[in-house]
Design an enzyme around this catalytic site. Sequence first.
Site, PDB file in Angstrom:
ATOM      1  N   ASP A  86       9.312   2.690   1.972  1.00 40.16           N
ATOM      2  CA  ASP A  86       8.243   3.662   2.283  1.00 40.16           C
ATOM      3  C   ASP A  86       8.004   3.354   3.844  1.00 40.16           C
ATOM      4  O   ASP A  86       7.715   2.554   4.123  1.00 40.16           O
ATOM      5  CB  ASP A  86       7.173   3.173   1.427  1.00 40.16           C
ATOM      6  CG  ASP A  86       5.659   4.091   1.610  1.00 40.16           C
ATOM      7  OD1 ASP A  86       5.727   4.534   2.869  1.00 40.16           O
ATOM      8  OD2 ASP A  86       4.901   3.749   0.999  1.00 40.16           O
ATOM      9  N   PHE A  90       0.839  -1.181  -0.060  1.00 38.71           N
ATOM     10  CA  PHE A  90      -0.012   0.146  -0.118  1.00 38.71           C
ATOM     11  C   PHE A  90       0.839   1.151   0.181  1.00 38.71           C
ATOM     12  O   PHE A  90       1.711   1.513   0.967  1.00 38.71           O
ATOM     13  CB  PHE A  90      -0.902   0.089   1.110  1.00 38.71           C
ATOM     14  CG  PHE A  90      -1.777   1.389   1.254  1.00 38.71           C
ATOM     15  CD1 PHE A  90      -2.734   1.324   0.407  1.00 38.71           C
ATOM     16  CD2 PHE A  90      -1.424   2.610   1.813  1.00 38.71           C
ATOM     17  CE1 PHE A  90      -3.778   2.418   0.314  1.00 38.71           C
ATOM     18  CE2 PHE A  90      -1.944   3.755   1.600  1.00 38.71           C
ATOM     19  CZ  PHE A  90      -3.382   3.577   0.824  1.00 38.71           C
ATOM     20  N   LYS A 101       2.584  10.672   7.403  1.00 45.68           N
ATOM     21  CA  LYS A 101       1.704  10.482   8.566  1.00 45.68           C
ATOM     22  C   LYS A 101       2.329  11.036   9.860  1.00 45.68           C
ATOM     23  O   LYS A 101       1.896  12.326   9.884  1.00 45.68           O
ATOM     24  CB  LYS A 101       1.662   8.873   8.817  1.00 45.68           C
ATOM     25  CG  LYS A 101       0.792   8.489   7.656  1.00 45.68           C
ATOM     26  CD  LYS A 101       0.032   7.082   7.857  1.00 45.68           C
ATOM     27  CE  LYS A 101      -0.918   6.661   6.831  1.00 45.68           C
ATOM     28  NZ  LYS A 101      -0.632   5.822   5.915  1.00 45.68           N
TER      29      LYS A 101
HETATM   30  C1  LIG Z   1      -0.728   5.826   4.458  1.00 42.78           C
HETATM   31  C2  LIG Z   1       0.340   5.393   3.516  1.00 42.78           C
HETATM   32  C3  LIG Z   1       0.657   5.941   2.283  1.00 42.78           C
HETATM   33  C4  LIG Z   1      -0.274   7.159   1.772  1.00 42.78           C
HETATM   34  O1  LIG Z   1      -0.232   8.368   2.450  1.00 42.78           O
HETATM   35  P1  LIG Z   1      -1.609   9.511   2.192  1.00 42.78           P
HETATM   36  O2  LIG Z   1      -0.955  10.470   3.209  1.00 42.78           O
HETATM   37  O3  LIG Z   1      -2.751   8.731   2.590  1.00 42.78           O
HETATM   38  O4  LIG Z   1      -1.232   9.520   0.873  1.00 42.78           O
HETATM   39  C5  LIG Z   1       1.697   5.527   1.583  1.00 42.78           C
HETATM   40  N1  LIG Z   1       2.254   4.537   2.002  1.00 42.78           N
HETATM   41  C6  LIG Z   1       2.156   3.961   3.290  1.00 42.78           C
HETATM   42  C7  LIG Z   1       2.997   2.798   3.692  1.00 42.78           C
HETATM   43  C8  LIG Z   1       0.920   4.463   3.879  1.00 42.78           C
HETATM   44  O5  LIG Z   1       0.928   3.792   5.211  1.00 42.78           O
END
Ligand SMILES: *Cc1c(COP(=O)(O)O)cnc(C)c1O
Length: 421
Positions: free
Chosen positions: A235, A150, A264
């Site tokens: 990520d 994700f 986040k």
């Molecule tokens: C939440 C998340 C995203 C996307 O972040 P948004 O602020 O919702 O665009 C990307 N990568 C990971 C691992 C995430 O948990």
Amino acid sequence: MSIRTEAADRTRTRAAISREEAVLAHNYHPLPVVVARAEGAWVTDVDGHRYLDLLAGYSALNFGHGHPRLLAAAREQLAKVTLTSRAFHNDRLGPFAEKLAALAGMDLVLPMNTGAEAVETGVKVARRWAYEVKGVPADRATIVVAAGNFHGRTTTIVSFSTDPQARAGFGPFTPGFTVVPYDDLPALEAAVDEHTAAVLIEPVQGEAGVVVPADGYLAGVRRICTERRALFVADEIQSGLGRTGTTFACEGAGVRPDVYLLGKALGGGIVPLSAVLADRAVLGLLQPGEHGSTFGGNPLAAAVGEAVVDLLGTGEYQARARRLGAVLREGLDAMIGDGVTAVRSAGAWAGIDIDPALASGRHVCAALAGRGVLVKDTHGSTIRMAPPLVATDDDLRWALDQLRDVLATCRATVTGPGRAR
Ligand SMILES: *Cc1c(COP(=O)(O)O)cnc(C)c1O
């Protein structure tokens, strides 16, 4: 900690939900809780019921709701200047970027707003590096990603999602991505070649259900990337900034990626703030006009982000994540066999597989909400717990008691009266 019952007054909750549903696009299916206030690890709904927030904004709230130091930083900056655009400098961006770069041990920072934008930026920078440094022929660069990933919701990002729900009806998709199974080094080794710009992975797959790779996987990714000259893009939007018990999950594995994607919790649960971090040899390739964002690096976000980095600099939150993680793991492991089929965890972050014969993840989440615990299901029968790192051990133990009781009630329902264990 009052426990909500069927009889509890939910008048305002119902009214607020109908109002939302009349005008909101239905791209979410929220639990029927309408939050009106929050402090620390706890939120209060419009009818006055309190809940322990174990979703923590998908880890955007690692420092809890309304952390006094973060609120103070935001308030102080609100009164000065909130937005300049990058057409001019602002006096908060330099100090924030300097501290963030030092925290991550990287040369440069590129600030954006949302996680998806950080991922998009990472993709662009990796491609640029492939053409200018690795010598990949024009438009032939590929990025290797993992199944179950994700990384966000943009059209390019869903192009390499393996979740049919995230993709259906949104094509055509962006080419240039190769998907390999997660936590599978031979498959990765076979996929990385002379056209590979980067390997983009989550050090722990959050949305997949807190999937923690085997020991040695991240070190293996590092080795393959180094040997084949590809960038290791981590990520850490959800796994980073204290959640797993270290500042970065990669750090816990003793690995340094080439690029960190952060988001986040970087915005302290107050503002959207994301960033891409890398050394000069990578991020230094971007020139003015080639990438940007109107809000990226705004002084309000930078002020909050700097305060977040200061909190992480104390090491206190990483230690709290380790401590809460131990409480979480012990409590959850004791439920295996009693309605829980598997538990995966990394620091204060757990994925709990509920026996699908007993209840859906959604049912367990709704029942927990009824008892004052907020969690979120994923992929049908998995629930995730990610307490704000300011939660106390007792908060967490109480929540685990609620889960145990919910599972006992489910077992009683499934097995029928008198036959419950
Ligand atoms: C939440 C998340 C995203 C996307 O972040 P948004 O602020 O919702 O665009 C990307 N990568 C990971 C691992 C995430 O948990």
